[in-house]
Design a protein around this motif. Structure first.
Motif, PDB file in Angstrom:
ATOM      1  N   ALA A   1      -6.602   5.032  -2.946  1.00 52.51           N
ATOM      2  CA  ALA A   1      -6.606   3.699  -2.340  1.00 52.51           C
ATOM      3  C   ALA A   1      -5.886   2.699  -3.230  1.00 52.51           C
ATOM      4  CB  ALA A   1      -8.039   3.239  -2.079  1.00 52.51           C
ATOM      5  N   ALA A   2      -6.102   2.789  -4.538  1.00 47.02           N
ATOM      6  CA  ALA A   2      -5.414   1.882  -5.461  1.00 47.02           C
ATOM      7  C   ALA A   2      -3.914   2.131  -5.449  1.00 47.02           C
ATOM      8  CB  ALA A   2      -5.961   2.055  -6.872  1.00 47.02           C
ATOM      9  N   LEU A   3      -3.524   3.389  -5.418  1.00 45.30           N
ATOM     10  CA  LEU A   3      -2.100   3.719  -5.380  1.00 45.30           C
ATOM     11  C   LEU A   3      -1.455   3.221  -4.095  1.00 45.30           C
ATOM     12  CD1 LEU A   3       0.235   5.193  -6.776  1.00 45.30           C
ATOM     13  CD2 LEU A   3      -0.441   7.225  -5.500  1.00 45.30           C
TER      14      LEU A   3
ATOM     15  N   LEU B   1     -13.824   9.405  -6.962  1.00 46.46           N
ATOM     16  CA  LEU B   1     -12.761   8.955  -7.862  1.00 46.46           C
ATOM     17  C   LEU B   1     -11.376   9.242  -7.292  1.00 46.46           C
ATOM     18  CD1 LEU B   1     -13.994   9.856 -11.444  1.00 46.46           C
ATOM     19  CD2 LEU B   1     -13.425   7.598 -10.562  1.00 46.46           C
ATOM     20  N   ILE B   2     -11.213  10.398  -6.701  1.00 42.49           N
ATOM     21  CA  ILE B   2      -9.927  10.729  -6.085  1.00 42.49           C
ATOM     22  C   ILE B   2      -9.628   9.779  -4.931  1.00 42.49           C
ATOM     23  CG2 ILE B   2      -8.738  12.493  -4.712  1.00 42.49           C
ATOM     24  CD1 ILE B   2     -10.147  14.578  -6.495  1.00 42.49           C
ATOM     25  N   ALA B   3     -10.631   9.486  -4.117  1.00 36.76           N
ATOM     26  CA  ALA B   3     -10.432   8.558  -3.003  1.00 36.76           C
ATOM     27  C   ALA B   3     -10.095   7.160  -3.504  1.00 36.76           C
ATOM     28  CB  ALA B   3     -11.679   8.521  -2.128  1.00 36.76           C
TER      29      ALA B   3
ATOM     30  N   ALA C   1      -2.490   0.737  -2.213  1.00 34.21           N
ATOM     31  CA  ALA C   1      -2.459  -0.718  -2.244  1.00 34.21           C
ATOM     32  C   ALA C   1      -1.329  -1.217  -3.131  1.00 34.21           C
ATOM     33  CB  ALA C   1      -3.800  -1.264  -2.739  1.00 34.21           C
ATOM     34  N   TYR C   2      -1.105  -0.565  -4.249  1.00 35.40           N
ATOM     35  CA  TYR C   2      -0.067  -0.999  -5.175  1.00 35.40           C
ATOM     36  C   TYR C   2       1.324  -0.714  -4.617  1.00 35.40           C
ATOM     37  CZ  TYR C   2       2.276  -1.928  -9.572  1.00 35.40           C
ATOM     38  OH  TYR C   2       3.087  -2.444 -10.535  1.00 35.40           O
ATOM     39  N   VAL C   3       1.489   0.429  -3.966  1.00 35.55           N
ATOM     40  CA  VAL C   3       2.793   0.802  -3.417  1.00 35.55           C
ATOM     41  C   VAL C   3       3.188  -0.110  -2.256  1.00 35.55           C
ATOM     42  CG1 VAL C   3       3.976   2.651  -2.140  1.00 35.55           C
ATOM     43  CG2 VAL C   3       2.720   3.173  -4.209  1.00 35.55           C
ATOM     44  N   THR C   4       2.235  -0.590  -1.495  1.00 36.22           N
ATOM     45  CA  THR C   4       2.549  -1.446  -0.353  1.00 36.22           C
ATOM     46  C   THR C   4       2.861  -2.884  -0.756  1.00 36.22           C
ATOM     47  OG1 THR C   4       0.194  -1.873   0.032  1.00 36.22           O
ATOM     48  CG2 THR C   4       1.218  -0.094   1.280  1.00 36.22           C
ATOM     49  N   GLY C   5       2.899  -3.163  -2.048  1.00 40.78           N
ATOM     50  CA  GLY C   5       3.323  -4.486  -2.499  1.00 40.78           C
ATOM     51  C   GLY C   5       2.196  -5.432  -2.860  1.00 40.78           C
ATOM     52  N   ARG C   6       0.986  -4.957  -2.827  1.00 42.67           N
ATOM     53  CA  ARG C   6      -0.138  -5.810  -3.245  1.00 42.67           C
ATOM     54  C   ARG C   6      -0.122  -5.931  -4.760  1.00 42.67           C
ATOM     55  NH1 ARG C   6      -0.844  -7.526   1.723  1.00 42.67           N
ATOM     56  NH2 ARG C   6      -1.684  -5.981   3.132  1.00 42.67           N
ATOM     57  N   GLY C   7      -0.814  -6.891  -5.273  1.00 44.74           N
ATOM     58  CA  GLY C   7      -0.886  -7.066  -6.719  1.00 44.74           C
ATOM     59  C   GLY C   7      -1.829  -6.056  -7.350  1.00 44.74           C
ATOM     60  N   GLY C   8      -1.809  -6.035  -8.659  1.00 41.30           N
ATOM     61  CA  GLY C   8      -2.656  -5.108  -9.382  1.00 41.30           C
ATOM     62  C   GLY C   8      -4.134  -5.378  -9.203  1.00 41.30           C
ATOM     63  N   LEU C   9      -4.508  -6.660  -9.154  1.00 40.56           N
ATOM     64  CA  LEU C   9      -5.922  -6.992  -8.990  1.00 40.56           C
ATOM     65  C   LEU C   9      -6.429  -6.619  -7.608  1.00 40.56           C
ATOM     66  CD1 LEU C   9      -6.198 -10.427 -10.816  1.00 40.56           C
ATOM     67  CD2 LEU C   9      -7.013  -8.195 -11.562  1.00 40.56           C
TER      68      LEU C   9
ATOM     69  N   ALA D   1      -5.273  -4.149  -5.849  1.00 38.39           N
ATOM     70  CA  ALA D   1      -5.375  -2.688  -5.871  1.00 38.39           C
ATOM     71  C   ALA D   1      -6.674  -2.253  -6.539  1.00 38.39           C
ATOM     72  CB  ALA D   1      -4.172  -2.090  -6.593  1.00 38.39           C
ATOM     73  N   VAL D   2      -7.052  -2.945  -7.601  1.00 37.08           N
ATOM     74  CA  VAL D   2      -8.326  -2.631  -8.269  1.00 37.08           C
ATOM     75  C   VAL D   2      -9.503  -2.941  -7.348  1.00 37.08           C
ATOM     76  CG1 VAL D   2      -9.832  -3.306 -10.178  1.00 37.08           C
ATOM     77  CG2 VAL D   2      -7.414  -2.905 -10.582  1.00 37.08           C
ATOM     78  N   GLY D   3      -9.418  -4.016  -6.609  1.00 35.60           N
ATOM     79  CA  GLY D   3     -10.479  -4.366  -5.660  1.00 35.60           C
ATOM     80  C   GLY D   3     -10.628  -3.337  -4.560  1.00 35.60           C
ATOM     81  N   TRP D   4      -9.506  -2.902  -4.015  1.00 37.24           N
ATOM     82  CA  TRP D   4      -9.555  -1.863  -2.985  1.00 37.24           C
ATOM     83  C   TRP D   4     -10.120  -0.568  -3.557  1.00 37.24           C
ATOM     84  CZ3 TRP D   4      -4.739  -1.794   0.696  1.00 37.24           C
ATOM     85  CH2 TRP D   4      -4.660  -3.013   1.367  1.00 37.24           C
ATOM     86  N   SER D   5      -9.728  -0.272  -4.781  1.00 36.65           N
ATOM     87  CA  SER D   5     -10.219   0.941  -5.432  1.00 36.65           C
ATOM     88  C   SER D   5     -11.732   0.881  -5.622  1.00 36.65           C
ATOM     89  CB  SER D   5      -9.514   1.119  -6.773  1.00 36.65           C
ATOM     90  OG  SER D   5     -10.043   2.196  -7.471  1.00 36.65           O
ATOM     91  N   ALA D   6     -12.222  -0.240  -6.075  1.00 31.20           N
ATOM     92  CA  ALA D   6     -13.667  -0.385  -6.295  1.00 31.20           C
ATOM     93  C   ALA D   6     -14.439  -0.307  -4.982  1.00 31.20           C
ATOM     94  CB  ALA D   6     -13.961  -1.708  -6.996  1.00 31.20           C
ATOM     95  N   GLY D   7     -13.914  -0.929  -3.950  1.00 35.42           N
ATOM     96  CA  GLY D   7     -14.567  -0.870  -2.637  1.00 35.42           C
ATOM     97  C   GLY D   7     -14.592   0.538  -2.069  1.00 35.42           C
ATOM     98  N   THR D   8     -13.487   1.243  -2.242  1.00 39.65           N
ATOM     99  CA  THR D   8     -13.420   2.620  -1.763  1.00 39.65           C
ATOM    100  C   THR D   8     -14.373   3.516  -2.533  1.00 39.65           C
ATOM    101  OG1 THR D   8     -11.107   2.298  -1.170  1.00 39.65           O
ATOM    102  CG2 THR D   8     -11.876   4.555  -1.334  1.00 39.65           C
ATOM    103  N   PHE D   9     -14.440   3.335  -3.846  1.00 33.52           N
ATOM    104  CA  PHE D   9     -15.357   4.138  -4.654  1.00 33.52           C
ATOM    105  C   PHE D   9     -16.804   3.878  -4.245  1.00 33.52           C
ATOM    106  CE2 PHE D   9     -18.053   4.868  -8.357  1.00 33.52           C
ATOM    107  CZ  PHE D   9     -17.735   6.184  -8.628  1.00 33.52           C
TER     108      PHE D   9
END
Length: 64
Positions: free
Chosen positions: A26-28, A20-22, A30-38, A40-48
């Motif tokens: 990853a979502a943070l 969960l921390i990882a 992705a979001y900070v680098t200018g990607r959209g919210g969706l 960021a959620v995709g990157w978060s799910a893949g990382t999890f």
């Protein structure tokens, strides 16, 4: 070595929390680098999913 049930549950809980921390980092990132919210959620799910797979694989090897 045989591990008792409580130790196994706690190790799996630690693996879930680390994943969960990882995924949140990853979502943070992705979001900070200018990607959209969706995205960021995709990157978060893949990382999890990836980190849980690795964590549970290592635990399976260690606890067997």
């Amino acid at each position: 070595m045989h591990w008792d049930f409580h130790t196994r549950v706690l190790l799996v809980l630690v693996a879930v929390l680390c994943s969960l921390i990882a995924s949140l980092s990853a979502a943070l990132l992705a979001y900070v680098t200018g990607r959209g919210g969706l995205q960021a959620v995709g990157w978060s799910a893949g990382t999890f999913a990836g980190s849980m797979t690795l964590s549970l694989s290592v635990l399976t090897i260690l606890l067997s």
